[in-house]
Design an enzyme around this catalytic site. Sequence first.
Site, mmCIF file in Angstrom:
data_model
loop_
_atom_site.group_PDB
_atom_site.id
_atom_site.type_symbol
_atom_site.label_atom_id
_atom_site.label_comp_id
_atom_site.label_asym_id
_atom_site.label_seq_id
_atom_site.Cartn_x
_atom_site.Cartn_y
_atom_site.Cartn_z
ATOM 1 N N GLU A 145 10.289 -0.162 22.999
ATOM 2 C CA GLU A 145 10.366 -0.234 24.457
ATOM 3 C C GLU A 145 11.615 -1.031 24.816
ATOM 4 O OE1 GLU A 145 6.693 -0.843 26.503
ATOM 5 O OE2 GLU A 145 7.675 -1.796 28.213
ATOM 6 N N ARG A 146 12.448 -0.430 25.655
ATOM 7 C CA ARG A 146 13.715 -1.074 26.057
ATOM 8 C C ARG A 146 14.602 -1.357 24.847
ATOM 9 N NH1 ARG A 146 12.489 1.027 30.662
ATOM 10 N NH2 ARG A 146 10.698 0.101 31.646
ATOM 11 N N LYS A 268 0.121 -10.172 26.783
ATOM 12 C CA LYS A 268 0.468 -9.710 28.127
ATOM 13 C C LYS A 268 -0.838 -9.239 28.750
ATOM 14 C CE LYS A 268 3.350 -6.294 30.553
ATOM 15 N NZ LYS A 268 4.472 -5.329 30.444
ATOM 16 N N GLU A 272 0.963 -5.297 34.701
ATOM 17 C CA GLU A 272 1.404 -3.910 34.568
ATOM 18 C C GLU A 272 0.378 -3.047 33.834
ATOM 19 O OE1 GLU A 272 5.336 -4.326 32.858
ATOM 20 O OE2 GLU A 272 6.226 -4.591 34.842
ATOM 21 N N ARG A 305 1.781 -14.680 28.519
ATOM 22 C CA ARG A 305 2.897 -14.374 29.417
ATOM 23 C C ARG A 305 2.526 -14.552 30.891
ATOM 24 N NH1 ARG A 305 5.365 -9.445 29.316
ATOM 25 N NH2 ARG A 305 7.526 -10.011 28.968
ATOM 26 N N ARG A 322 6.719 -10.267 45.414
ATOM 27 C CA ARG A 322 6.543 -10.339 43.964
ATOM 28 C C ARG A 322 7.182 -11.586 43.373
ATOM 29 N NH1 ARG A 322 8.377 -5.658 39.618
ATOM 30 N NH2 ARG A 322 8.930 -7.060 37.921
ATOM 31 N N ASP A 351 12.460 -9.868 37.132
ATOM 32 C CA ASP A 351 12.329 -9.246 35.810
ATOM 33 C C ASP A 351 13.697 -8.999 35.183
ATOM 34 O OD1 ASP A 351 11.378 -8.019 33.566
ATOM 35 O OD2 ASP A 351 10.909 -6.115 34.547
ATOM 36 N N GLU A 379 18.076 -4.339 29.027
ATOM 37 C CA GLU A 379 17.332 -3.377 29.844
ATOM 38 C C GLU A 379 18.039 -3.083 31.174
ATOM 39 O OE1 GLU A 379 13.309 -4.506 30.607
ATOM 40 O OE2 GLU A 379 12.941 -2.817 31.946
#
Lengths: 666, 666
Positions: A145-146, A268, A272, A305, A322, A351, A379
Amino acid sequence: MQNQNFTSCWLPDGRREKRSNKLIVTILSKAEVIRRVCHTYLSHLFEGFHIGTELNSQDEIVIGTYEATAQACTNDMQVDGFELRQEQGKTYILSHSDQGLLYGTFYFIEQLQLGMKIEDMSVIQNPATTIRMLNHWDNMDGSIERGYAGRSIFFEDNKLSYDKDRIQQYADLLSSVGINKICINNVNVHQVESRLIEADMLIELQHLADIFRGNYITMFLSINFASPIEIGGLKTADPLDSTVEEWWRRQTKLIYQKIPDFGGFIVKADSEHRPGPFTYGRTHADGANMLAKALAPFNGTVFWRCFVYDCLQDWRDRSTDRARAAYDHFKKLDGLFDENVILQIKNGPMDFQVREPVSPLIGALEKTNYVMEFQVTQEYTGQQIDLCYLVPQWKEILDFDTHLKGKGTTVSEILSGNLHKSLQTGITAVVNVGRDDNWTGHEFAQANLYGYGKLTWDPTFKTEKLLKDWVQITYPFVKDSATRLIEEILNRSWMIYEKYTCPLGVGWMVKTGHHYGPDVNGYEYSPWGTYHFSDRNGLGVDRTKSGSNYIEQYSANVSELYANLNSCPDNLLLFFHHVPYTHPLHSGKTVIQHIYDSHFEGVEDVEHIIYEWTREKANLPDDLYSHINQKLNSQLTNATEWRDKINTYFYRMSGIPDEHQRLIYG
Amino acid sequence: MQNQNFTSCWLPDGRREKRSNKLIVTILSKAEVIRRVCHTYLSHLFEGFHIGTELNSQDEIVIGTYEATAQACTNDMQVDGFELRQEQGKTYILSHSDQGLLYGTFYFIEQLQLGMKIEDMSVIQNPATTIRMLNHWDNMDGSIERGYAGRSIFFEDNKLSYDKDRIQQYADLLSSVGINKICINNVNVHQVESRLIEADMLIELQHLADIFRGNYITMFLSINFASPIEIGGLKTADPLDSTVEEWWRRQTKLIYQKIPDFGGFIVKADSEHRPGPFTYGRTHADGANMLAKALAPFNGTVFWRCFVYDCLQDWRDRSTDRARAAYDHFKKLDGLFDENVILQIKNGPMDFQVREPVSPLIGALEKTNYVMEFQVTQEYTGQQIDLCYLVPQWKEILDFDTHLKGKGTTVSEILSGNLHKSLQTGITAVVNVGRDDNWTGHEFAQANLYGYGKLTWDPTFKTEKLLKDWVQITYPFVKDSATRLIEEILNRSWMIYEKYTCPLGVGWMVKTGHHYGPDVNGYEYSPWGTYHFSDRNGLGVDRTKSGSNYIEQYSANVSELYANLNSCPDNLLLFFHHVPYTHPLHSGKTVIQHIYDSHFEGVEDVEHIIYEWTREKANLPDDLYSHINQKLNSQLTNATEWRDKINTYFYRMSGIPDEHQRLIYG
């Protein structure tokens, strides 16, 4: 299995001229790694070198603990600190521990690469923090991921699948910059990765842990908070349910039977769409402490996290911000976490954007352990296609004065544990490494990994020195003028990237999903809480008292700094304020003219770098020249796309022409 | 293998009260399908029925060709036309062919479902065209491109995988509305689907072809133009290369050995990254004719799609207009195609939008065979979540007067072959069927499939009659008031969907990739050639002489109609003109007020439908009530999202408030 033809990393290889003299090293340590590291890397630096195990008159270098070498320790040495000492014609590499000796040995090797004379080497070094960590976001299917440097070095086909030699070289790279903890799998733990903590997977994992253990790197796993349900067959993952507690205790015990020095879990949760304690009406403290209690008997740690926010926000709801989320969620829980819970706080409130203020949660927690999380993988910062040397960004963050205990309360002071002495603090980061031959896709992106490691050891390290060192030890065969060019383009790269992607701190005008390239409104009407609120009159997010009052999360000084249009720095203006296009900046330009100018400049800067790179062609090896040239040209394409889309969007919006009549498409 | 519990389609099943009398049918045809169809469906309509094979005094119904029944054919009957005739107390279903008898039998069954008395049935029907086709966009992995009704009824796991009974029922559904050709795989032919024309796959395919052949439906395959390379091992797919020609000849022969009535190929070439003749500097005619020559000995046909445009357009390039592409590419090739090539032209110049003008290529080709392509599957029209009965859209298109040979040159005249008598013309469409129990995901979406088939048979069919018939034969058990409600909401659904998604013909303000939900700028800066050019002053695409001059592709009358702001219909205004937000419409409203009003109205309309549906609950079966209720509520969510995003976007852009002060988010 995997390609072993690694190229270009900063440890010595055959590309440098050797010193003509011999080197005789006496190693007074039984740690296999010290001997191996000397063998592997010093052989490239000297015509001949010899390793002994007893002191004799010919010794030049002696590596051993204070105890083994019978040298007195006269300073306040930490267990993994080291000393280089000149004594009676010999150079001693000293420490209280083998781990410290390893760092000392790598330091010695680096100084040699930098051309230092051995007899001048005299230094005492202690790491600023005990947590110097990397997070891999590797999935077991081999994807990352990323990730922008090929597939995972650990996984493929839903199995562990790695090249031992490559992992060993990776461990050496990490040790050479002081990294001591690593998490090998993605924080988004999917179904197959949930099984990593099961018996059959652990048998496989222990061999990988063995390699890292040899370099004093502790291995961690990201876990799925819903594992009791998904792999345990329970009906709940409620952290206060005794069957759940028992399940985690049993599973944790199993892990430590296979990997006795296992580091612990990264979690996490409630983030999300990941499962977490909220499902059961429990707090993050309930969730983290339950895992912490399972790990405590084995001295394991939970990294929990703080990237928790409403990712199903209604864009119509202007009352939710946010940016407030991490602080709002976790500040109130301060003091409720067990000692072996470490909160993991992203460097900014959003982020990993190109430009954000420092997270107000850093320093605000007074009774809870925590680390700051950086993103080495690019990212939002060019995806290892566009050049973006991130050390200047991290330095700005580390040097930022939070004023939490008066002037001078910098982030690096806080993370070094000097604000609340009782706390465990440190730095972690998402790594940028994959299976590509050059480790990081863009070869210059190695500088980010190197710089990150060095800053975890010493956050006060100077950017210029870090960069100069990396270039010199990575490209010993490159001529001086080209070396200076590499330094220069790396040094300016973040600012250039910011120019064409993130005017005045606005952020998020990026293509959704993959996050490369411009899409001004890509996130504007989304549920992700990431807006710029541009209309025909102006843009930006009001985070002052008249808006979300996010600024209240900072100290009074910082809050005032950002609240006031007169003091708010231009590069964060739109992060904190909604202003008209005609608003004058400190620079004297209007907002709209700044948007146009910075986008034209960003492209011109990339063009200029390409011009300079081309000019240095003769002074560069062909493969390096071509590799970077190709990347730069891709970057130019991207920068041009950004320039034209952003300029057109805001021209269509504002109707205000460019003062300099440059081409803006209608 | 597949779920066999199909629900709700328009052929008779056990849900209707039977007529109390007996029915005696004499079948003077050896076609197995006639007997099976009578058995399967008439049994649900009568207490008892009997099938005989010889004429006797008790006969009520006689099915047979004119020849077999010794009835005189007094009219201009086409081979697949049919007649229902009352003669000496008997009802004859007559045709020149078994295929016509099948259509006549289904027509008879439908009339019974509609409550007609048998003795009143007297009709002669000939299909308007010989090409009444459906295209499946099914992939061999079981997925369906733009499919919203579950997985493929033909494929799974990269194999053919189907339920024979289900395919038979599907064939009956298609025959009952006159469909005579079907292509079973996606026009985007991926690697595995390229292999469909290889020997081992053909062995599997012939059993499927057998079922369709039983219903006089000819099977086609979409092929990959690069097959000679990808599966043939050749180095080229150049249509003028003799080895390529030979390869296709051999492969085609192989197909006909297994499937003697194979229909031919559908080809998407040089379109959206699909390979084609352009690679070799050849024309579409070169490519199509090469395949046509391979098919000709077996009477096979090439359907060659005209959906050719630059999908890597630079949004900065205002001189290119995707709307022009099909005409620009193919008009100049008119007359160069072999007789067994049929060009396949999308109904509009863009891509199955909610509202587009009719493609100017329809009627413009004078020496080339072609079909018009509709989209029954609701890609841009609600994805079988939102209700969108498309028959009114198709009718508008079919009734459109091109003025190509003077007033009255409607599209349906053209497609019926009345403009250029020498040409083969017809209609094809992308189908909306998948493995869902109800065939089409949204049960009311069946009405689109039914209506489409009926229109291919007779483009002059009236929308209201089509809808009334479908509701009556599909829901015989539903009370009258509810029946009227279903008709009403279906009838208004396209207009409602247009209100909240596509003001004034603008199109493309849709989420990219999947095409469901609003993203005003989603395609605005993309390479797809799909723009609305909105800025703070206005929006729309100038396709008049001052712009791309796309209008020149129409007849003078039509060109003038669209060019002139006084005559251009409001619902296509933004397709043809760039106008200020304050531009007054024929309706008297300004453009911006229309945008606000139509979006508020769209949502209110959906709310009202839900209200009405809820009121009819008692008159509806529970499962139907719940199914539609759930769909309508999803539609309301979608409509609300559209309303708020579109209104906010244009309010931010224009700064003009709603005259009625309704809530528009800032």
